[in-house]
Design a protein around this motif. Structure first.
Motif, PDB file in Angstrom:
ATOM      1  N   ASP A   1      28.619  31.698  55.218  1.00 48.73           N
ATOM      2  CA  ASP A   1      28.638  33.069  55.742  1.00 48.73           C
ATOM      3  C   ASP A   1      28.566  34.107  54.630  1.00 48.73           C
ATOM      4  N   LEU A   2      28.789  33.677  53.383  1.00 43.88           N
ATOM      5  CA  LEU A   2      28.824  34.606  52.254  1.00 43.88           C
ATOM      6  C   LEU A   2      28.571  33.838  50.970  1.00 43.88           C
ATOM      7  N   VAL A   3      27.757  34.430  50.072  1.00 43.19           N
ATOM      8  CA  VAL A   3      27.560  33.884  48.728  1.00 43.19           C
ATOM      9  C   VAL A   3      28.095  34.899  47.721  1.00 43.19           C
ATOM     10  N   VAL A   4      28.978  34.435  46.829  1.00 46.23           N
ATOM     11  CA  VAL A   4      29.482  35.259  45.726  1.00 46.23           C
ATOM     12  C   VAL A   4      29.031  34.583  44.448  1.00 46.23           C
ATOM     13  N   THR A   5      28.149  35.228  43.695  1.00 50.43           N
ATOM     14  CA  THR A   5      27.545  34.562  42.547  1.00 50.43           C
ATOM     15  C   THR A   5      27.584  35.398  41.278  1.00 50.43           C
ATOM     16  N   ASP A   6      27.761  34.717  40.156  1.00 52.82           N
ATOM     17  CA  ASP A   6      27.631  35.333  38.843  1.00 52.82           C
ATOM     18  C   ASP A   6      26.148  35.604  38.577  1.00 52.82           C
TER      19      ASP A   6
ATOM     20  N   LYS B   1      37.989  28.886  53.243  1.00 53.02           N
ATOM     21  CA  LYS B   1      36.899  27.903  53.176  1.00 53.02           C
ATOM     22  C   LYS B   1      35.933  28.282  52.052  1.00 53.02           C
ATOM     23  N   ILE B   2      36.303  27.924  50.840  1.00 54.36           N
ATOM     24  CA  ILE B   2      35.536  28.303  49.655  1.00 54.36           C
ATOM     25  C   ILE B   2      35.034  27.049  48.944  1.00 54.36           C
ATOM     26  N   LYS B   3      33.717  26.942  48.798  1.00 52.58           N
ATOM     27  CA  LYS B   3      33.114  25.857  48.019  1.00 52.58           C
ATOM     28  C   LYS B   3      32.614  26.450  46.705  1.00 52.58           C
ATOM     29  N   GLU B   4      32.671  25.649  45.635  1.00 56.07           N
ATOM     30  CA  GLU B   4      32.295  26.144  44.317  1.00 56.07           C
ATOM     31  C   GLU B   4      31.089  25.407  43.760  1.00 56.07           C
TER      32      GLU B   4
ATOM     33  N   SER C   1      31.546  29.656  34.655  1.00 49.72           N
ATOM     34  CA  SER C   1      32.859  29.655  34.010  1.00 49.72           C
ATOM     35  C   SER C   1      33.928  29.195  35.000  1.00 49.72           C
ATOM     36  N   ARG C   2      34.609  28.105  34.665  1.00 46.69           N
ATOM     37  CA  ARG C   2      35.666  27.605  35.547  1.00 46.69           C
ATOM     38  C   ARG C   2      36.793  28.625  35.679  1.00 46.69           C
ATOM     39  N   LEU C   3      37.147  29.271  34.562  1.00 43.07           N
ATOM     40  CA  LEU C   3      38.223  30.265  34.612  1.00 43.07           C
ATOM     41  C   LEU C   3      37.835  31.443  35.492  1.00 43.07           C
ATOM     42  N   ALA C   4      36.566  31.870  35.394  1.00 44.54           N
ATOM     43  CA  ALA C   4      36.103  32.971  36.243  1.00 44.54           C
ATOM     44  C   ALA C   4      36.124  32.565  37.711  1.00 44.54           C
ATOM     45  N   ARG C   5      35.695  31.325  38.013  1.00 51.13           N
ATOM     46  CA  ARG C   5      35.743  30.856  39.402  1.00 51.13           C
ATOM     47  C   ARG C   5      37.176  30.840  39.920  1.00 51.13           C
ATOM     48  N   ASN C   6      38.094  30.371  39.082  1.00 57.40           N
ATOM     49  CA  ASN C   6      39.499  30.335  39.494  1.00 57.40           C
ATOM     50  C   ASN C   6      40.011  31.737  39.820  1.00 57.40           C
ATOM     51  N   HIS C   7      39.634  32.706  38.991  1.00 57.50           N
ATOM     52  CA  HIS C   7      40.088  34.081  39.197  1.00 57.50           C
ATOM     53  C   HIS C   7      39.519  34.650  40.504  1.00 57.50           C
ATOM     54  N   ILE C   8      38.210  34.482  40.705  1.00 55.98           N
ATOM     55  CA  ILE C   8      37.583  35.009  41.908  1.00 55.98           C
ATOM     56  C   ILE C   8      38.144  34.314  43.147  1.00 55.98           C
ATOM     57  N   ARG C   9      38.340  32.997  43.058  1.00 53.97           N
ATOM     58  CA  ARG C   9      38.916  32.252  44.183  1.00 53.97           C
ATOM     59  C   ARG C   9      40.287  32.810  44.554  1.00 53.97           C
ATOM     60  N   ARG C  10      41.128  33.091  43.548  1.00 53.22           N
ATOM     61  CA  ARG C  10      42.465  33.617  43.846  1.00 53.22           C
ATOM     62  C   ARG C  10      42.390  34.957  44.552  1.00 53.22           C
ATOM     63  N   VAL C  11      41.444  35.817  44.119  1.00 51.61           N
ATOM     64  CA  VAL C  11      41.279  37.112  44.777  1.00 51.61           C
ATOM     65  C   VAL C  11      40.870  36.918  46.234  1.00 51.61           C
ATOM     66  N   LEU C  12      39.900  36.047  46.473  1.00 51.86           N
ATOM     67  CA  LEU C  12      39.412  35.816  47.832  1.00 51.86           C
ATOM     68  C   LEU C  12      40.485  35.170  48.706  1.00 51.86           C
ATOM     69  N   GLU C  13      41.188  34.192  48.156  1.00 54.65           N
ATOM     70  CA  GLU C  13      42.242  33.531  48.926  1.00 54.65           C
ATOM     71  C   GLU C  13      43.368  34.499  49.255  1.00 54.65           C
ATOM     72  N   GLY C  14      43.621  35.456  48.357  1.00 52.81           N
ATOM     73  CA  GLY C  14      44.641  36.460  48.624  1.00 52.81           C
ATOM     74  C   GLY C  14      44.297  37.352  49.798  1.00 52.81           C
ATOM     75  N   MET C  15      43.014  37.398  50.156  1.00 53.53           N
ATOM     76  CA  MET C  15      42.572  38.189  51.307  1.00 53.53           C
ATOM     77  C   MET C  15      42.431  37.336  52.561  1.00 53.53           C
ATOM     78  N   GLY C  16      42.795  36.061  52.459  1.00 52.25           N
ATOM     79  CA  GLY C  16      42.802  35.198  53.628  1.00 52.25           C
ATOM     80  C   GLY C  16      41.624  34.261  53.749  1.00 52.25           C
ATOM     81  N   LEU C  17      40.659  34.321  52.802  1.00 49.87           N
ATOM     82  CA  LEU C  17      39.514  33.418  52.863  1.00 49.87           C
ATOM     83  C   LEU C  17      39.929  32.054  52.322  1.00 49.87           C
TER      84      LEU C  17
ATOM     85  N   ALA D   1      21.435  26.026  40.548  1.00 54.19           N
ATOM     86  CA  ALA D   1      20.806  24.780  40.991  1.00 54.19           C
ATOM     87  C   ALA D   1      21.759  23.965  41.865  1.00 54.19           C
ATOM     88  N   THR D   2      23.022  23.856  41.437  1.00 58.81           N
ATOM     89  CA  THR D   2      24.020  23.145  42.236  1.00 58.81           C
ATOM     90  C   THR D   2      24.264  23.872  43.551  1.00 58.81           C
TER      91      THR D   2
END
Length: 266
Positions: free
Chosen positions: A191-196, A171-174, A153-169, A179-180
């Motif tokens: 250094d970290l995988v965050v996955t649905d 370097k986030i690849k999506e 979900s693109r919207l879910a990725r956007n939400h999670i990215r905003r949370v992570l970026e708010g904590m200073g992270l 498979a991708t």
């Protein structure tokens, strides 16, 4: 930027029932919210948000002119309002309906009726999304942590990215599925995988098994983000694949912060 408190919040309250609007307004006032913009339809909500903005949207599920999902998608797909937290207040308990809201990035879901404690917790979780606190790590500069974020979900990725970026992270690849994600993991270090969990082609469980059982990637911490019940059979199977932490949708920044501190501080 100066941090907001609950008393600073400008809330757009979207509720079709006059009685429910009064009840929720009263409870918000008791929580020290000073500025509440009450409306009864999606059209009025869009107008209010466009005209006056909002720090938080609190919405019922069903309206004469649509549903909360339509309003949430309108907010999240707008470059101007995408970062505004969205809180659902509803007696809807069908997982299929709530799943759509969770995937679209709802910040909190409150049942009707709810206790003041639940409202307070949801307001504070929304504040955590608004107020950015950089995560402090002993072993890493948080801005150098390389994160792979995997969700179909693109919207879910956007939400999670905003949370992570708010904590200073930073370097986030999506990736939109496992498979991708595998292609990326094979080509560069993380250094970290965050996955649905639920994804087409390759789900989060299969991705986690590959990461954990491949000697070159076995050390990478994995956070699984899911709306599945923690005691479901799926979750029991997932924990056996070596996932380091399970995180609910919608997840609270404080919970994620504690997970990251534990996983990246080891």
């Amino acid at each position: 930027m100066e941090k907001l408190s609950i008393s600073d919040l400008h809330i757009v309250l979207v509720e079709p029932s006059d009685t429910q609007r009064k009840i929720i307004t009263t409870l918000l006032l008791k929580e020290n919210v000073k500025e509440i913009d009450p409306v009864s339809t999606l059209a009025e909500a869009r107008t209010a948000i466009k005209s006056h903005g909002a720090d938080l949207i609190v919405s019922a599920m069903y309206f004469e002119d649509g549903t909360a999902l339509e309003l949430l998608q309108f907010v999240k797909e707008s470059s101007e309002f995408a970062s505004v937290p969205f809180m659902l207040v509803s007696s809807e308990n069908r997982m299929s309906k709530l799943e759509q809201l969770k995937q679209a990035g709802v910040a909190a879901i409150l049942p009707k009726p709810f206790e003041p404690l639940h409202l307070s917790r949801a307001l504070n979780a929304s504040l955590d999304l608004i107020n950015h606190d950089e995560l402090e790590l002993d072993l890493f500069d948080v801005q150098d942590v390389r994160v792979l974020l995997v969700d179909d979900s693109r919207l879910a990725r956007n939400h999670i990215r905003r949370v992570l970026e708010g904590m200073g992270l930073k370097k986030i690849k999506e990736a939109e599925n496992g498979a991708t994600a595998l292609t990326l993991i094979k080509d560069e270090p993380f250094d970290l995988v965050v996955t649905d969990y639920n994804m087409p082609e390759m789900d989060g469980r299969e991705l986690s098994e590959f990461v954990r059982f491949n000697p070159e990637t076995a050390h990478i911490p994995i956070i699984m983000v899911t709306s599945e019940s923690a005691d479901s059979a799926h979750m029991a199977n997932i924990q056996q694949t070596g996932v380091n932490a399970l995180c609910d949708k919608p997840f609270e920044p404080n919970e994620v912060r504690a997970m990251l501190a534990a996983l990246l501080g080891e």
